[in-house]
Design a protein around this motif. Structure first.
Motif, PDB file in Angstrom:
ATOM      1  N   ARG A  25       1.311  -2.578  -5.176  1.00  0.00           N
ATOM      2  CA  ARG A  25      -0.010  -3.297  -5.851  1.00  0.00           C
ATOM      3  C   ARG A  25      -0.280  -2.013  -6.687  1.00  0.00           C
ATOM      4  N   ASP A  26      -1.188  -1.985  -7.873  1.00  0.00           N
ATOM      5  CA  ASP A  26      -1.342  -0.158  -8.556  1.00  0.00           C
ATOM      6  C   ASP A  26      -1.338   0.448  -7.667  1.00  0.00           C
ATOM      7  N   GLY A  27      -0.723   2.060  -8.235  1.00  0.00           N
ATOM      8  CA  GLY A  27      -1.185   2.861  -7.085  1.00  0.00           C
ATOM      9  C   GLY A  27      -0.494   3.384  -6.018  1.00  0.00           C
ATOM     10  N   GLN A  28      -0.007   2.336  -5.347  1.00  0.00           N
ATOM     11  CA  GLN A  28       0.590   2.361  -4.037  1.00  0.00           C
ATOM     12  C   GLN A  28       1.637   2.852  -3.340  1.00  0.00           C
ATOM     13  N   THR A  29       1.864   4.058  -2.437  1.00  0.00           N
ATOM     14  CA  THR A  29       2.570   4.506  -2.432  1.00  0.00           C
ATOM     15  C   THR A  29       3.401   4.241  -2.057  1.00  0.00           C
ATOM     16  N   ILE A  30       5.137   4.573  -1.747  1.00  0.00           N
ATOM     17  CA  ILE A  30       6.221   4.000  -0.769  1.00  0.00           C
ATOM     18  C   ILE A  30       5.813   3.455   0.584  1.00  0.00           C
ATOM     19  N   LEU A  31       5.285   4.282   0.834  1.00  0.00           N
ATOM     20  CA  LEU A  31       4.479   4.196   2.552  1.00  0.00           C
ATOM     21  C   LEU A  31       4.067   2.861   2.372  1.00  0.00           C
ATOM     22  N   GLU A  32       2.968   3.112   1.787  1.00  0.00           N
ATOM     23  CA  GLU A  32       1.742   2.599   1.943  1.00  0.00           C
ATOM     24  C   GLU A  32       2.063   0.890   1.973  1.00  0.00           C
ATOM     25  N   ALA A  33       3.072   1.173   0.435  1.00  0.00           N
ATOM     26  CA  ALA A  33       4.077  -0.533   0.353  1.00  0.00           C
ATOM     27  C   ALA A  33       5.183  -1.166   1.848  1.00  0.00           C
ATOM     28  N   ALA A  34       5.584  -0.284   2.231  1.00  0.00           N
ATOM     29  CA  ALA A  34       6.489  -0.212   3.222  1.00  0.00           C
ATOM     30  C   ALA A  34       5.279  -1.196   4.352  1.00  0.00           C
ATOM     31  N   LYS A  35       4.605  -0.429   4.723  1.00  0.00           N
ATOM     32  CA  LYS A  35       3.585  -1.013   5.768  1.00  0.00           C
ATOM     33  C   LYS A  35       2.876  -1.902   6.093  1.00  0.00           C
ATOM     34  N   GLU A  36       2.982  -2.669   4.597  1.00  0.00           N
ATOM     35  CA  GLU A  36       2.027  -3.747   4.230  1.00  0.00           C
ATOM     36  C   GLU A  36       3.287  -5.010   4.469  1.00  0.00           C
ATOM     37  N   ALA A  37       4.294  -4.724   3.739  1.00  0.00           N
ATOM     38  CA  ALA A  37       5.768  -5.285   4.596  1.00  0.00           C
ATOM     39  C   ALA A  37       6.420  -4.955   5.547  1.00  0.00           C
ATOM     40  N   ASP A  38       5.044  -4.508   6.592  1.00  0.00           N
ATOM     41  CA  ASP A  38       5.996  -4.806   8.200  1.00  0.00           C
ATOM     42  C   ASP A  38       7.140  -3.644   8.409  1.00  0.00           C
ATOM     43  N   ILE A  39       7.900  -2.429   6.934  1.00  0.00           N
ATOM     44  CA  ILE A  39       8.665  -1.537   6.810  1.00  0.00           C
ATOM     45  C   ILE A  39       8.218  -0.496   7.656  1.00  0.00           C
ATOM     46  N   ASP A  40       9.435  -0.074   8.845  1.00  0.00           N
ATOM     47  CA  ASP A  40       8.419   1.352   9.990  1.00  0.00           C
ATOM     48  C   ASP A  40       9.688   2.294   9.180  1.00  0.00           C
ATOM     49  N   ILE A  41       9.018   3.098   7.978  1.00  0.00           N
ATOM     50  CA  ILE A  41       9.439   4.640   7.860  1.00  0.00           C
ATOM     51  C   ILE A  41       8.503   5.791   8.494  1.00  0.00           C
ATOM     52  N   PRO A  42       9.890   6.188   9.192  1.00  0.00           N
ATOM     53  CA  PRO A  42       8.751   7.382  10.242  1.00  0.00           C
ATOM     54  C   PRO A  42       8.379   8.323   9.709  1.00  0.00           C
ATOM     55  N   THR A  43       6.973   8.624  10.174  1.00  0.00           N
ATOM     56  CA  THR A  43       6.507   9.604   9.895  1.00  0.00           C
ATOM     57  C   THR A  43       5.099  10.605  10.880  1.00  0.00           C
ATOM     58  N   LEU A  44       5.272  11.497  11.158  1.00  0.00           N
ATOM     59  CA  LEU A  44       4.366  12.120  11.920  1.00  0.00           C
ATOM     60  C   LEU A  44       3.505  13.146  11.471  1.00  0.00           C
ATOM     61  N   CYS A  45       3.001  14.028  10.307  1.00  0.00           N
ATOM     62  CA  CYS A  45       2.102  14.249   9.333  1.00  0.00           C
ATOM     63  C   CYS A  45       1.419  12.826   8.358  1.00  0.00           C
ATOM     64  N   GLU A  46       1.627  12.049   8.526  1.00  0.00           N
ATOM     65  CA  GLU A  46       0.681  10.469   7.338  1.00  0.00           C
ATOM     66  C   GLU A  46      -0.530  10.749   8.800  1.00  0.00           C
ATOM     67  N   HIS A  47      -1.597  10.121   8.570  1.00  0.00           N
ATOM     68  CA  HIS A  47      -3.209   9.645   9.370  1.00  0.00           C
ATOM     69  C   HIS A  47      -3.628   9.017   8.231  1.00  0.00           C
ATOM     70  N   ALA A  48      -4.464   7.665   9.163  1.00  0.00           N
ATOM     71  CA  ALA A  48      -5.341   7.014   8.262  1.00  0.00           C
ATOM     72  C   ALA A  48      -6.171   7.734   7.710  1.00  0.00           C
ATOM     73  N   ASN A  49      -6.594   7.490   6.568  1.00  0.00           N
ATOM     74  CA  ASN A  49      -8.003   8.043   5.828  1.00  0.00           C
ATOM     75  C   ASN A  49      -7.322   9.435   5.637  1.00  0.00           C
ATOM     76  N   LEU A  50      -6.583  10.340   5.921  1.00  0.00           N
ATOM     77  CA  LEU A  50      -6.334  11.404   4.952  1.00  0.00           C
ATOM     78  C   LEU A  50      -5.124  11.488   3.938  1.00  0.00           C
ATOM     79  N   SER A  51      -5.312  12.401   2.978  1.00  0.00           N
ATOM     80  CA  SER A  51      -4.836  12.453   1.825  1.00  0.00           C
ATOM     81  C   SER A  51      -3.551  13.004   2.654  1.00  0.00           C
ATOM     82  N   ASN A  52      -1.764  12.478   1.710  1.00  0.00           N
ATOM     83  CA  ASN A  52      -0.302  13.257   1.968  1.00  0.00           C
ATOM     84  C   ASN A  52       0.443  13.995   1.249  1.00  0.00           C
TER      85      ASN A  52
END
Length: 616
Positions: A25-52
């Motif tokens: 969708r408009d404005g989504q990051t690659i990570l957000e798009a991957a999450k909605e497609a159930d594709i697991d990209i490794p992360t440690l510093c990302e967290h819901a409701n926080l800026s990235n």
């Protein structure tokens, strides 16, 4: 939505991630798009409701075979070809993980978070069982100065989740980064201990931390999440109605976390996250009469006989209780012609009367005057807070107020004592008169201009009034108890097409619908449904018990109140109750049973029905 560092994506873009076509969708990051497609990209510093911020570098992906970008900060663009699982990327991730391991003390077997640690999970995912990098971590003493939160920076990976949480979610700014390079560390205020700092002990940083750098000693070593059952219920420590995820193991509570899908987006305060766990008073499981243990049947018989023979009965119920229990208590005690008092009922009833009068006078709907959600505070151009005591009584609301003030919202605080939000306020007004006086002057200026002000009126009143040209929200704290102030504030909201968030002293807003009375001055019996009330909440019950010849106490835990009671009947604890409460927005919130009752009583309502039946 996360903040992307590149230009916003086009509407309806299509990209490819590891050979799979993904719609973004408009404005989504690659990570957000991957999450909605159930594709697991490794992360440690990302967290819901926080800026990235892309600090951990775990989410590096290959873009179009040309460059590597952090998926959490890069906007998805049409036609992108993204690779996540290449050998080169995993080599980079392993190197970063080895450096993290060498830089701090991450020996899992000695860590409270072993088994629940995201860093440990990432090590396992990367196939690492050792590090090639020499161990050079400093020996940092844990900061245990806060009663509920321990900070062990030996386990910190500098992901910044705690800093962003304290700033963006709690709005308090207690945590920050200090020093530079390899010396970078988390600092508290001006490098003081957590116990001496501006920390509000909400524990949001603990919930956000991916390692054992922040944890609560109340939950340490009690069990792993994978071994716990989780029940979602509603906190009844104030009227906000935050949702609790309660983790239990072997019949005991391990920890409490905020439900991130709840009305407060996962936020909790010190009361809901920690104080519910920290109540170490002795649990009452057996009834007592005159200090002797008796059967439940004998206790009910004694209580009913005492009530039936009384010349007058004063009843008091905790406002922590579900609506259904309060109604059952009211009906049971009505059978004995008792007078009933519930904390917050007087304010709630008065407010209901004021709103009904305004509906008739101004032709407005009550629903149009009240905020729909806490997020409305952040969307306001101006916030006017009457009674900054909400910092203690409704801490999560105070977080939203601080967040709004840290943004573009103008904050005006009005208080007759200490202004607990002064450092965030654009205008702080100390009252020398009732709040209604200030509000009346604000209304005069809003409607008639500054010439409507009398001589000697404080200059801040002008500033407040001029701000009301935009969208404003008025927050009423529990200290606002007079009808004149309520009429003026709700009337101002109605005439200026603005909204009010009313935070009364009652935890369950349904108290407005439960019949209450002025208590009798010469009642010889007191029936006190104290439930799990504690500390200052018990003062009124103790006062009523001492005034009566006979005190019947229905309580969860031993206290000064049960010590002076003639009859003690055990009550359910907060995690054993079920029913509903009404929050400050007027919404019903479910109270779910987390654990089965430990004593003989399965339902407070059934016991009250037995009392009512005896009276009949």
């Amino acid at each position: 939505m996360s903040k992307a560092t590149q230009s916003e994506a086009e509407t309806g873009v299509t990209l490819e991630i590891d050979g799979q076509e993904v719609q973004a969708r408009d404005g989504q990051t690659i990570l957000e798009a991957a999450k909605e497609a159930d594709i697991d990209i490794p992360t440690l510093c990302e967290h819901a409701n926080l800026s990235n911020v892309g600090a951990c570098r775990m989410c590096l992906v290959e873009v179009d075979g040309e460059r590597n970008e952090t998926a959490c900060t890069t906007a998805a663009q049409d036609g992108m070809e993204i690779s996540v699982e290449t050998d080169e990327l995993w080599t980079h991730r392993r190197t970063m993980l080895e450096m993290m391991f060498a830089d701090q003390n991450h020996y899992c077997m000695y860590c409270e978070m072993e088994g629940d640690c995201e860093l440990e999970d990432m090590f396992n995912r990367a196939g690492l069982d050792s590090s090639r990098v020499p161990l050079e971590y400093p020996d940092i003493e844990p900061d245990a100065s806060n009663e509920y939160i321990t900070m062990d920076l030996d386990r910190c990976i500098s992901c910044g989740r705690c800093v962003r949480t304290c700033d963006e979610i709690v709005g308090n700014g207690t945590l920050n980064f200090g020093n530079r390079g390899r010396e970078t560390t988390i600092v508290v205020d001006d490098d003081v201990s957590l116990g001496e700092s501006s920390c509000v002990s909400c524990g949001s940083c603990v919930q956000a931390c991916p390692t054992g750098a922040l944890y609560s000693p109340l939950s340490a070593y009690k069990g792993r999440e994978r071994n716990c059952e989780v029940e979602t219920t509603t906190c009844s420590e104030c009227s906000v109605g935050c949702e609790l995820d309660v983790y239990t193991n072997s019949g005991r509570i391990v920890k409490i976390e905020g439900n991130e899908d709840g009305p407060a987006d996962g936020q909790l305060c010190e009361m809901g996250r920690f104080e519910l766990l920290a109540d170490g008073r002795e649990r009452l499981v057996e009834p007592q009469v005159d200090g002797e243990t008796v059967s439940l049947e004998d206790a009910i018989d004694r209580a009913s006989a005492t009530l039936a023979g009384a010349n007058g009965v004063n009843a008091f119920a905790s406002d922590r209780l579900p609506t259904e229990t309060l109604e059952a208590f009211s009906e049971a005690l009505a059978a004995y012609d008792a007078s009933l008092e519930i904390p917050g009922a007087e304010r709630a009833t008065l407010e209901s009367e004021v709103l009904s009068a305004l509906e008739a006078e101004l032709d407005v709907e009550t629903a149009d005057l009240l905020v729909d959600s806490l997020h409305d505070l952040e969307d306001s151009d101006t916030l006017v807070v009457y009674d900054t005591g909400i910092v203690e009584s409704h801490p999560v609301v105070a977080s939203y107020v601080r967040r709004a003030a840290n943004g573009e919202t103008t904050l005006v605080t009005i208080d007759d004592g200490e202004d607990r939000l002064e450092r965030f306020a654009d205008h702080s007004i100390e009252l020398a008169a009732p709040a209604a006086t200030v509000t009346e002057q604000v209304t005069d200026v809003f409607e008639g201009g500054t010439e409507a002000l009398a001589d000697g009126t404080v200059e801040d009143i002008v500033d407040v009034s001029l701000q009301l040209s935009g969208d404003a929200t008025f927050v009423l704290g529990p200290a606002v108890e007079d009808a004149e102030t309520m009429v003026d504030i709700f009337g101002l909201a109605a005439t200026s097409d603005n909204e009010v968030l009313s935070l009364g002293p009652g935890r369950n807003s349904a108290v407005a619908n439960v019949p209450t009375d002025d208590l009798e001055t010469d009642a010889d019996v007191a029936y006190l449904l104290a439930a799990d009330d504690r500390d200052d909440d018990l003062d009124r019950s103790i006062e009523l018990a001492r005034e009566a010849d006979t005190a019947i106490v229905h309580a969860t835990r031993a206290s000064a109140l049960t010590e002076i009671a003639d009859v003690v009947i055990p009550a359910l604890d907060w995690f054993e109750r079920e029913g509903t409460i009404v929050d400050a927005d007027g919404e019903d919130r479910a109270i779910e049973r987390v654990l089965d009752p430990r004593g003989e009583i399965d339902s407070d309502r059934e016991l009250l029905a037995d009392l009512q039946e005896v009276a009949a």
